[in-house]
Design a protein around this motif. Structure first.
Motif, PDB file in Angstrom:
ATOM      1  N   UNK A  15      -0.166   8.205   0.225  1.00 16.84           N
ATOM      2  CA  UNK A  15       1.167   7.633   0.349  1.00 16.84           C
ATOM      3  C   UNK A  15       1.017   6.486   1.334  1.00 16.84           C
ATOM      4  N   UNK A  16       1.399   5.293   0.922  1.00 12.70           N
ATOM      5  CA  UNK A  16       1.232   4.106   1.751  1.00 12.70           C
ATOM      6  C   UNK A  16       2.605   3.568   2.124  1.00 12.70           C
ATOM      7  N   UNK A  17       2.788   3.354   3.414  1.00 12.29           N
ATOM      8  CA  UNK A  17       4.035   2.770   3.908  1.00 12.29           C
ATOM      9  C   UNK A  17       3.738   1.359   4.389  1.00 12.29           C
ATOM     10  N   UNK A  18       4.538   0.409   3.901  1.00 15.95           N
ATOM     11  CA  UNK A  18       4.379  -0.992   4.257  1.00 15.95           C
ATOM     12  C   UNK A  18       5.575  -1.437   5.096  1.00 15.95           C
ATOM     13  N   UNK A  19       5.351  -2.345   6.037  1.00 12.48           N
ATOM     14  CA  UNK A  19       6.492  -2.797   6.833  1.00 12.48           C
ATOM     15  C   UNK A  19       7.487  -3.575   5.956  1.00 12.48           C
TER      16      UNK A  19
ATOM     17  N   UNK B 188       4.553   3.132  -1.288  1.00 11.55           N
ATOM     18  CA  UNK B 188       3.738   3.071  -2.508  1.00 11.55           C
ATOM     19  C   UNK B 188       2.908   4.341  -2.607  1.00 11.55           C
ATOM     20  N   UNK B 189       2.449   4.587  -3.818  1.00 14.84           N
ATOM     21  CA  UNK B 189       1.544   5.700  -4.083  1.00 14.84           C
ATOM     22  C   UNK B 189       0.240   5.091  -4.598  1.00 14.84           C
ATOM     23  N   UNK B 190      -0.871   5.415  -3.975  1.00 18.49           N
ATOM     24  CA  UNK B 190      -2.173   4.904  -4.401  1.00 18.49           C
ATOM     25  C   UNK B 190      -3.072   6.071  -4.765  1.00 18.49           C
ATOM     26  N   UNK B 191      -3.762   5.932  -5.895  1.00 16.07           N
ATOM     27  CA  UNK B 191      -4.736   6.926  -6.326  1.00 16.07           C
ATOM     28  C   UNK B 191      -6.028   6.172  -6.606  1.00 16.07           C
ATOM     29  N   UNK B 192      -7.128   6.670  -6.043  1.00 16.39           N
ATOM     30  CA  UNK B 192      -8.412   5.977  -6.182  1.00 16.39           C
ATOM     31  C   UNK B 192      -9.483   6.918  -6.712  1.00 16.39           C
ATOM     32  N   UNK B 193     -10.434   6.321  -7.422  1.00 11.25           N
ATOM     33  CA  UNK B 193     -11.648   7.007  -7.838  1.00 11.25           C
ATOM     34  C   UNK B 193     -12.803   6.216  -7.241  1.00 11.25           C
ATOM     35  N   UNK B 194     -13.688   6.905  -6.547  1.00  5.76           N
ATOM     36  CA  UNK B 194     -14.790   6.252  -5.854  1.00  5.76           C
ATOM     37  C   UNK B 194     -16.104   6.828  -6.375  1.00  5.76           C
ATOM     38  N   UNK B 195     -17.075   5.938  -6.644  1.00  2.00           N
ATOM     39  CA  UNK B 195     -18.390   6.372  -7.135  1.00  2.00           C
ATOM     40  C   UNK B 195     -19.441   5.364  -6.690  1.00  2.00           C
ATOM     41  N   UNK B 196     -20.686   5.802  -6.702  1.00  2.00           N
ATOM     42  CA  UNK B 196     -21.813   4.918  -6.388  1.00  2.00           C
ATOM     43  C   UNK B 196     -22.729   4.858  -7.601  1.00  2.00           C
TER      44      UNK B 196
END
Length: 181
Positions: A130-134, A139-147
């Motif tokens: 959950x991202x709060x901006x001034x 906003x809601x952010x969902x990420x997938x991380x891989x190498x």
């Protein structure tokens, strides 16, 4: 001729009803980057945009332009694995501080969910924020991380919090579709 058209329509309808995954995926398009070695699905009606000195690729909704997906590619030592960078929680906190809410930005990013999955020999971390901006809506952010091949791939979907509940199933499918090779 009408019998033939009716038969085709009945066949298409019966196939889509018997395979709900196919019907759900009908609203998604495929993006493949063979040069960098990744692929994902994105919603139909979203457009690719160029961002100077930014992510490798960005797609956003045609109407609600703040809804977007992006891929950021960063170097990591060739021999490093994702698990050597830390647990999903460790990587999630680092990513949140570095990318979503860097010091001095006035933003905050709360890591609310993490998961790990193995797909075709690659480890993926799934991170939800959950991202709060001034002065702006959350906003809601969902990420997938891989190498893969000495590169850290971060696939991020960002949606206004007010639309999250409606779009969550589709965004979860989009983020889960991200693959590196």
């Amino acid at each position: 001729m009408w019998k033939r058209i009716t038969l085709i329509l009945v066949l298409v309808l019966s196939i889509s009803l018997s395979n709900p995954g196919l019907a759900a995926a009908a609203g998604l398009k495929s993006f493949v980057d063979t040069t960098d070695g990744y692929q994902f699905l994105y919603p139909n009606g979203w457009l690719q945009v160029k961002v100077a000195n930014g992510p490798d690729v960005v797609f956003h909704d045609l109407i609600e332009v703040s809804e977007n997906v992006s891929v950021v590619i960063s170097p990591v030592p060739e021999e490093k694995s994702l698990t050597e960078l830390g647990t999903p929680t460790d990587v999630g906190y680092k990513l949140g501080k570095a990318a979503l809410a860097p010091p001095g930005s006035g933003r905050s990013a709360d890591l609310i969910n993490v998961a790990q999955k193995e797909v075709d020999g690659n480890t993926y971390y799934f991170l939800e924020y959950e991202v709060k901006l001034p002065n702006l809506a959350a906003r809601h952010n969902v990420a997938s991380v891989a190498i893969s091949r000495g590169k850290l791939f971060t696939f991020n979907a960002s949606i206004p919090e007010r639309r999250w509940k409606k779009l969550q199933p589709m965004i979860d499918e989009v983020v889960s579709s991200f693959k590196v090779y």
